[in-house]
Scaffold this motif. Structure first.
Motif, short mmCIF file in Angstrom:
data_model
loop_
_atom_site.label_atom_id
_atom_site.label_comp_id
_atom_site.label_asym_id
_atom_site.label_seq_id
_atom_site.Cartn_x
_atom_site.Cartn_y
_atom_site.Cartn_z
N ALA A 142 20.37 -1.94 116.96
CA ALA A 142 20.27 -1.01 117.95
C ALA A 142 21.17 0.23 117.86
O ALA A 142 20.72 1.20 118.42
N ARG A 143 22.32 -0.03 116.96
CA ARG A 143 22.89 1.38 116.64
C ARG A 143 22.07 2.20 115.67
O ARG A 143 22.17 3.62 116.07
N LEU A 144 21.25 1.78 115.18
CA LEU A 144 20.25 2.70 114.21
C LEU A 144 19.16 3.21 114.88
O LEU A 144 18.74 4.39 114.94
N GLU A 145 19.00 2.61 116.08
CA GLU A 145 17.84 3.01 116.97
C GLU A 145 18.44 4.33 117.65
O GLU A 145 17.67 5.27 118.16
N HIS A 201 27.29 10.91 123.47
CA HIS A 201 27.15 9.33 123.86
C HIS A 201 26.80 8.63 122.51
O HIS A 201 27.55 7.49 122.53
N THR A 202 26.41 8.99 121.56
CA THR A 202 26.18 8.27 120.28
C THR A 202 27.61 8.22 119.71
O THR A 202 27.97 7.28 119.11
N VAL A 203 28.50 9.27 119.47
CA VAL A 203 29.61 9.21 119.10
C VAL A 203 30.53 8.18 119.68
O VAL A 203 31.03 7.38 119.11
N ALA A 204 30.11 8.15 120.92
CA ALA A 204 31.07 6.90 121.77
C ALA A 204 30.87 5.79 121.30
O ALA A 204 31.54 4.83 121.55
N THR A 214 32.07 0.51 118.26
CA THR A 214 31.73 -0.23 117.25
C THR A 214 33.04 -0.22 116.06
O THR A 214 33.25 -1.28 115.65
N PHE A 215 33.60 0.90 115.83
CA PHE A 215 34.66 0.97 114.86
C PHE A 215 35.78 -0.02 115.42
O PHE A 215 36.35 -0.56 114.82
N ASP A 216 36.20 0.43 116.65
CA ASP A 216 37.32 -0.34 117.48
C ASP A 216 37.18 -1.74 117.42
O ASP A 216 38.14 -2.43 117.25
#
Length: 270
Positions: free
Chosen positions: A94-97, A247-250, A255-257
């Motif tokens: 989903a992240r890659l999409e 939006h993608t950066v958020a 994901t990082f958090d």
């Protein structure tokens, strides 16, 4: 090793576990429960690694810890374990999409223009399109916040300029956090390099759940290493994508958090 155990371990590795994690879960699934030292002996996983392996399996929802002295560990139902591993792949996809969708939106107009025989209204380089970059570009973008993930071959640890930039950011009141893949701990030279980043002010944690290299700067943009076309473990990393869609950066920040919250502090892990 029995044929059944060999198949189970290969299947677990196919689903994304490391060889140590696959061996530990497959063995634990055949026992009511086991302490960490007993499991290390049964699986031939080094005792200095078994707690990291079990911690990773707990994080992934494959193993539960039973309170006591000494603590014992038990495997969850294989059906639940398999679903948890598949769910992790779905989340990654989903992240890659999201990234791929932004890539298409950014490039497709220029791609169509190039094939129409018309010149674009304003020529732009690939870097200006915000598509292709290098990981060391983060130094140009970061002013007060860096959030990074690192996995083999840990290229950035050899770069003294990165250490100096980390020191400059933290000295001015900014923050730098990095989540390293647990493979770091198996190489004393890499541990020593990570310690030099920690001395420069970086906060670091360790987990085996790091799936890709990523650097988020000032919560505004991300540098993300895409999967390599070569599946070999020692192959060079894939291309680096620069993402500045809010939006993608958020989403990548979330994901990082989540990864940071589950990881082990580097000082205690090392």
């Amino acid at each position: 090793m029995t044929p059944a155990a060999s198949f189970c371990e290969r299947a677990l590795e196919t689903l994304g576990l490391t060889s140590y994690s696959s061996r530990a879960y497959a063995t634990l699934a055949r026992l009511p429960q086991a302490t960490a030292p007993d499991l290390a002996d049964a699986t031939r996983v080094p005792r200095q690694r078994i707690y990291d392996v079990l911690g990773s399996l707990i994080d992934q929802g494959l193993v539960a810890k039973t309170p006591g002295k000494p603590a014992a560990y038990r495997a969850v139902d294989p059906a639940s374990a398999a679903e948890a591993l598949i769910r992790g792949h779905r989340d990654s996809l989903a992240r890659l999409e999201v990234v791929a969708s932004d890539l298409v939106a950014e490039l497709r107009t220029d791609w169509l223009t190039a094939r129409s025989g018309l010149r674009p209204a304003a020529a732009r380089s690939r870097d200006e399109l915000g598509v292709v970059a290098r990981m060391d570009h983060w130094r140009e973008y970061a002013h007060h916040s860096v959030r990074a993930t690192a996995r083999p071959p840990f290229d950035g640890l050899a770069d003294e300029d990165w250490v100096r930039r980390v020191r400059a950011i933290t000295a001015s009141g900014g923050s730098v956090r990095c989540v390293y893949h647990a493979d770091l701990l198996s190489d004393p030279r890499l541990v020593a390099r990570a310690e030099s980043f920690a001395a420069a002010g970086e906060q670091a944690r360790v987990t085996s759940a790091v799936e890709t290299r990523m650097i988020l700067t000032d919560s505004e943009r991300a540098l993300l290493t895409l999967p390599s076309a070569d599946p070999a473990p020692d192959s060079a990393p894939g291309p680096v994508l620069l993402v500045d869609d809010a939006h993608t950066v958020a989403r990548l920040q979330e994901t990082f958090d989540h990864l940071w919250a589950r990881a082990t502090p580097f000082t205690s892990a090392a």
